[in-house]
Write an enzyme that holds these catalytic residues in place. Structure first.
Site, PDB file in Angstrom:
ATOM      1  N   CYS A  21       4.975 -10.760  -1.525  1.00 42.97           N
ATOM      2  CA  CYS A  21       5.766  -9.800  -2.294  1.00 42.97           C
ATOM      3  C   CYS A  21       7.039 -10.449  -2.811  1.00 42.97           C
ATOM      4  O   CYS A  21       7.535 -10.089  -3.867  1.00 42.97           O
ATOM      5  CB  CYS A  21       6.088  -8.603  -1.434  1.00 42.97           C
ATOM      6  SG  CYS A  21       6.701  -9.097   0.163  1.00 42.97           S
ATOM      7  N   LYS A  63      -3.580   2.108   9.453  1.00 44.43           N
ATOM      8  CA  LYS A  63      -4.769   1.776   8.662  1.00 44.43           C
ATOM      9  C   LYS A  63      -4.589   0.370   8.088  1.00 44.43           C
ATOM     10  O   LYS A  63      -3.627   0.093   7.381  1.00 44.43           O
ATOM     11  CB  LYS A  63      -4.962   2.762   7.505  1.00 44.43           C
ATOM     12  CG  LYS A  63      -6.306   2.550   6.820  1.00 44.43           C
ATOM     13  CD  LYS A  63      -6.413   3.234   5.483  1.00 44.43           C
ATOM     14  CE  LYS A  63      -5.798   2.460   4.361  1.00 44.43           C
ATOM     15  NZ  LYS A  63      -6.381   1.127   4.118  1.00 44.43           N
ATOM     16  N   GLU A  79       7.769  -0.653   1.376  1.00 44.66           N
ATOM     17  CA  GLU A  79       7.993  -2.067   1.063  1.00 44.66           C
ATOM     18  C   GLU A  79       7.026  -2.405  -0.054  1.00 44.66           C
ATOM     19  O   GLU A  79       5.818  -2.459   0.165  1.00 44.66           O
ATOM     20  CB  GLU A  79       7.720  -2.943   2.291  1.00 44.66           C
ATOM     21  CG  GLU A  79       8.596  -2.625   3.477  1.00 44.66           C
ATOM     22  CD  GLU A  79      10.061  -2.964   3.291  1.00 44.66           C
ATOM     23  OE1 GLU A  79      10.381  -3.701   2.329  1.00 44.66           O
ATOM     24  OE2 GLU A  79      10.873  -2.484   4.086  1.00 44.66           O
ATOM     25  N   GLU A 110       4.065  -8.173 -11.574  1.00 44.89           N
ATOM     26  CA  GLU A 110       3.742  -8.971 -10.399  1.00 44.89           C
ATOM     27  C   GLU A 110       2.297  -9.472 -10.505  1.00 44.89           C
ATOM     28  O   GLU A 110       1.371  -8.677 -10.627  1.00 44.89           O
ATOM     29  CB  GLU A 110       3.898  -8.084  -9.164  1.00 44.89           C
ATOM     30  CG  GLU A 110       3.691  -8.822  -7.884  1.00 44.89           C
ATOM     31  CD  GLU A 110       3.987  -7.946  -6.692  1.00 44.89           C
ATOM     32  OE1 GLU A 110       3.472  -6.814  -6.660  1.00 44.89           O
ATOM     33  OE2 GLU A 110       4.723  -8.394  -5.806  1.00 44.89           O
TER      34      GLU A 110
HETATM   35  N1  LIG Z   1       7.472  -5.577   0.137  1.00 45.58           N
HETATM   36  C1  LIG Z   1       6.598  -6.018   1.012  1.00 45.58           C
HETATM   37  O1  LIG Z   1       6.923  -6.186   2.172  1.00 45.58           O
HETATM   38  C2  LIG Z   1       5.191  -6.318   0.599  1.00 45.58           C
HETATM   39  C3  LIG Z   1       4.399  -7.082   1.449  1.00 45.58           C
HETATM   40  C4  LIG Z   1       3.096  -7.342   1.080  1.00 45.58           C
HETATM   41  C5  LIG Z   1       2.582  -6.813  -0.095  1.00 45.58           C
HETATM   42  N2  LIG Z   1       3.362  -6.087  -0.900  1.00 45.58           N
HETATM   43  C6  LIG Z   1       2.832  -5.560  -2.157  1.00 45.58           C
HETATM   44  O2  LIG Z   1       1.487  -5.079  -1.975  1.00 45.58           O
HETATM   45  C7  LIG Z   1       0.709  -5.302  -3.156  1.00 45.58           C
HETATM   46  C8  LIG Z   1      -0.607  -5.993  -2.850  1.00 45.58           C
HETATM   47  O3  LIG Z   1      -1.280  -5.358  -1.816  1.00 45.58           O
HETATM   48  P1  LIG Z   1      -2.496  -4.349  -2.071  1.00 45.58           P
HETATM   49  O4  LIG Z   1      -3.292  -4.722  -3.267  1.00 45.58           O
HETATM   50  O5  LIG Z   1      -3.227  -4.180  -0.782  1.00 45.58           O
HETATM   51  O6  LIG Z   1      -1.707  -3.018  -2.412  1.00 45.58           O
HETATM   52  P2  LIG Z   1      -2.262  -1.541  -2.451  1.00 45.58           P
HETATM   53  O7  LIG Z   1      -1.080  -0.714  -2.700  1.00 45.58           O
HETATM   54  O8  LIG Z   1      -3.440  -1.389  -3.305  1.00 45.58           O
HETATM   55  O9  LIG Z   1      -2.803  -1.322  -0.949  1.00 45.58           O
HETATM   56  C9  LIG Z   1      -1.937  -1.345   0.172  1.00 45.58           C
HETATM   57  C10 LIG Z   1      -2.490  -0.404   1.215  1.00 45.58           C
HETATM   58  O10 LIG Z   1      -2.448   0.906   0.699  1.00 45.58           O
HETATM   59  C11 LIG Z   1      -3.714   1.521   0.838  1.00 45.58           C
HETATM   60  N3  LIG Z   1      -3.905   2.483  -0.259  1.00 45.58           N
HETATM   61  C12 LIG Z   1      -4.428   2.288  -1.477  1.00 45.58           C
HETATM   62  N4  LIG Z   1      -4.448   3.435  -2.184  1.00 45.58           N
HETATM   63  C13 LIG Z   1      -3.908   4.387  -1.374  1.00 45.58           C
HETATM   64  C14 LIG Z   1      -3.634   5.780  -1.527  1.00 45.58           C
HETATM   65  N5  LIG Z   1      -3.942   6.434  -2.640  1.00 45.58           N
HETATM   66  N6  LIG Z   1      -3.063   6.438  -0.498  1.00 45.58           N
HETATM   67  C15 LIG Z   1      -2.739   5.787   0.635  1.00 45.58           C
HETATM   68  N7  LIG Z   1      -2.988   4.483   0.854  1.00 45.58           N
HETATM   69  C16 LIG Z   1      -3.549   3.785  -0.149  1.00 45.58           C
HETATM   70  C17 LIG Z   1      -4.707   0.386   0.814  1.00 45.58           C
HETATM   71  O11 LIG Z   1      -5.917   0.760   1.405  1.00 45.58           O
HETATM   72  C18 LIG Z   1      -3.942  -0.681   1.600  1.00 45.58           C
HETATM   73  O12 LIG Z   1      -4.107  -0.470   2.978  1.00 45.58           O
HETATM   74  C19 LIG Z   1       1.590  -6.136  -4.033  1.00 45.58           C
HETATM   75  O13 LIG Z   1       2.132  -5.369  -5.059  1.00 45.58           O
HETATM   76  C20 LIG Z   1       2.702  -6.644  -3.122  1.00 45.58           C
HETATM   77  O14 LIG Z   1       3.915  -6.950  -3.705  1.00 45.58           O
HETATM   78  C21 LIG Z   1       4.656  -5.813  -0.572  1.00 45.58           C
END
Ligand SMILES: NC(=O)c1ccc[n+]([C@@H]2O[C@H](COP(=O)([O-])OP(=O)(O)OC[C@H]3O[C@@H](n4cnc5c(N)ncnc54)[C@H](O)[C@@H]3O)[C@@H](O)[C@H]2O)c1
Length: 453
Positions: free
Chosen positions: A272, A162, A238, A369
């Site tokens: 991240c 997804k 991650e 963050e």
């Molecule tokens: N460690 C890494 O490799 C890495 C890389 C990129 C981003 N990030 C982190 O991601 C965050 C930013 O991204 P974001 O705003 O898209 O994060 P998010 O957690 O809101 O969303 C990430 C993904 O999870 C899905 N999601 C949201 N709620 C969900 C649920 N209840 N159940 C299952 N899936 C769900 C979203 O649709 C999206 O596809 C930051 O905190 C960043 O640090 C980490």
């Protein structure tokens, strides 16, 4: 998808508009259909395919991505707001390299013969896990996709992925390339959908054997809970970071400024592992801050399709508002706003590079963050003090040390509780790249044969 997100799109000319295109929103039922297709493909075809053939398919996919590099870079830029030149010179080559790297592993995944009694023959097999659910964020849509798909497929799993609701376009484009490359039907299933619906359906699914997630720590927790409440599927996470950059007085100042700048501003701070806390030894602090400010002021912000643009808009209104609220909290909590702190221009989600000084570890901008072009710079006097401060967050994803003293650099790197690449504490677990990634997408079976019979 839902109109709630339609206003988040920025056109190449920098204008904010309602819609560039719409995509179909996947429901829970679509997740079921995708899982069924992935299960069938796993059992009937993919599991029987020789490793070298899987490798050829992944290499073919990499060829097609190379062929369409301009289109993919443009889509990445339209979807996410990052500069086209950066998407083309960084995101795309890295994506291609990931597919090629894991293509090479496909026929090299094997177990061991285990020494045992003479009348027994014992060995391990590194088998695919089955159907992998992958959930990715919007900050590096193509790259995040490759980090999940390439190792999972190389290890012989099928995947239901997804994409983020903010950046669905390239996932769909790449889905077409998978088809063109000749992957059997059902091996790769791409869904555009929202987190609480399609994402949660993946996390809770009884027939998904593993979930690989990248995103926020809050959602990461819910993925773990969903695994515990459903079929105890394997999970790799991650998550976030609040990474320290430690700069000693003996470092090359120009180099330190340049990398501290890249560390926080690359991808508009939406990384991240962004180096959002910069600790500078007090004897060079003033000089560093002056140079860093000048460097930040020279940044080219604007239309992602201009060749000299370094920073485009943030991805969405939600992220823009979130960043602005952190800037406000920094001011409220008494930090000095040295630079920026406001919207760049009068439309689109452009945030000026923002620098805070006079900060302390209790402030929200030092703990949470921000995921935007906002950096806090603090002073330190001793190694012990800076290591203690570096550890004062719940994250442990990455860290950087600038010094010409090699033994000090190695000692501090060994001491810092940061994964550099991937982390400890609330930054998640599992190593996504390199040979370590193979462990995330295989399970080891031990077979013991009694030779007497
Ligand atoms: N460690 C890494 O490799 C890495 C890389 C990129 C981003 N990030 C982190 O991601 C965050 C930013 O991204 P974001 O705003 O898209 O994060 P998010 O957690 O809101 O969303 C990430 C993904 O999870 C899905 N999601 C949201 N709620 C969900 C649920 N209840 N159940 C299952 N899936 C769900 C979203 O649709 C999206 O596809 C930051 O905190 C960043 O640090 C980490």
């Amino acid at each position: 998808m839902s109109s709630k997100y339609e206003e988040n799109i920025i056109l190449p000319n920098g204008k904010t508009v309602k819609v560039i295109t719409s995509v179909v929103e996947a429901s829970e039922k679509d997740v079921d259909i995708a899982v069924e297709a992935a299960t069938k493909a796993f059992n009937e075809e993919w599991i029987h395919m020789d490793g070298h053939k899987r490798g050829r398919l992944l290499n073919k996919l990499a060829d097609l991505i190379e062929r369409d590099i301009d289109e993919l870079a443009a889509l990445e830029s339209l979807d996410n707001g990052k500069a086209f030149t950066i998407a083309k010179s960084a995101d795309l080559p890295l994506t291609i390299a990931v597919y090629r790297y894991f293509a090479g592993w496909c026929d090299k995944i094997h177990g061991k013969v285990i020494e045992t009694e003479h009348d027994k023959f014992c060995y391990t097999r590194h088998e695919p896990i089955g159907v992998v659910g992958a959930i990715i964020p919007w900050n590096f849509p193509l790259l995040m996709q490759s980090w999940k798909l390439a190792p999972a497929l190389a290890c012989g799993n099928t995947v239901v992925l997804k994409s983020s609701e903010y950046t669905p376009l390239n996932a769909l484009k790449v889905a077409a390339l998978f088809k063109e490359a000749g992957f059997p039907k059902g091996v790769v299933n791409i869904l555009s959908g929202f987190g609480p619906t399609a994402g949660a359906a993946i996390a809770n699914h009884m027939k998904i054997d593993k979930v690989a997630f990248t995103g926020s720590t809050a959602v990461g927790r819910s993925i773990l809970k969903a695994s515990a409440d459903s079929n105890l599927k394997k999970v790799s996470l991650e998550l976030g970071g609040k990474s320290p950059n430690i700069i000693f007085a003996d470092s090359d100042l120009e180099v330190a400024v340049k990398w501290a700048y890249q560390g926080i501003y690359f991808n508009h701070g939406q990384c991240c592992c962004a180096g959002s806390r910069v600790y500078v030894e007090d004897s060079i602090y003033d000089k560093f801050v002056e140079k860093f400010k000048a460097y930040s002021e020279s940044m080219k912000i604007g239309d992602p399709f201009h060749n000299d643009t370094f920073q485009g808009p943030q991805v969405s209104q939600r992220q823009f508002d979130r960043i602005m609220s952190y800037i406000e909290s920094g001011k409220q909590e008494g930090a000095t706003l040295l630079l920026g702190g406001e919207r760049h221009g009068d439309e689109g989600y452009f945030v000026c590079p923002t620098v805070f000084t006079d900060v302390n570890e209790n402030m929200k901008i030092m703990q949470e963050e921000i995921f935007g072009p906002v950096v806090a710079i603090a002073k330190f006097k001793t190694v012990e003090e800076v290591i203690e401060k570096a550890h004062l967050t719940n994250y442990g994803l990455a860290a950087a040390v600038f010094t010409k003293n090699l033994s000090r650099a190695i000692k501090i790197s060994n001491t810092l509780r940061a994964g550099t690449v991937w982390g400890y504490k609330e930054s998640g677990f599992g190593r996504e790249l390199g040979k370590y990634a193979l462990e995330l997408y295989t399970q080891v079976k031990t077979v013991q044969i009694n030779l007497e019979s």
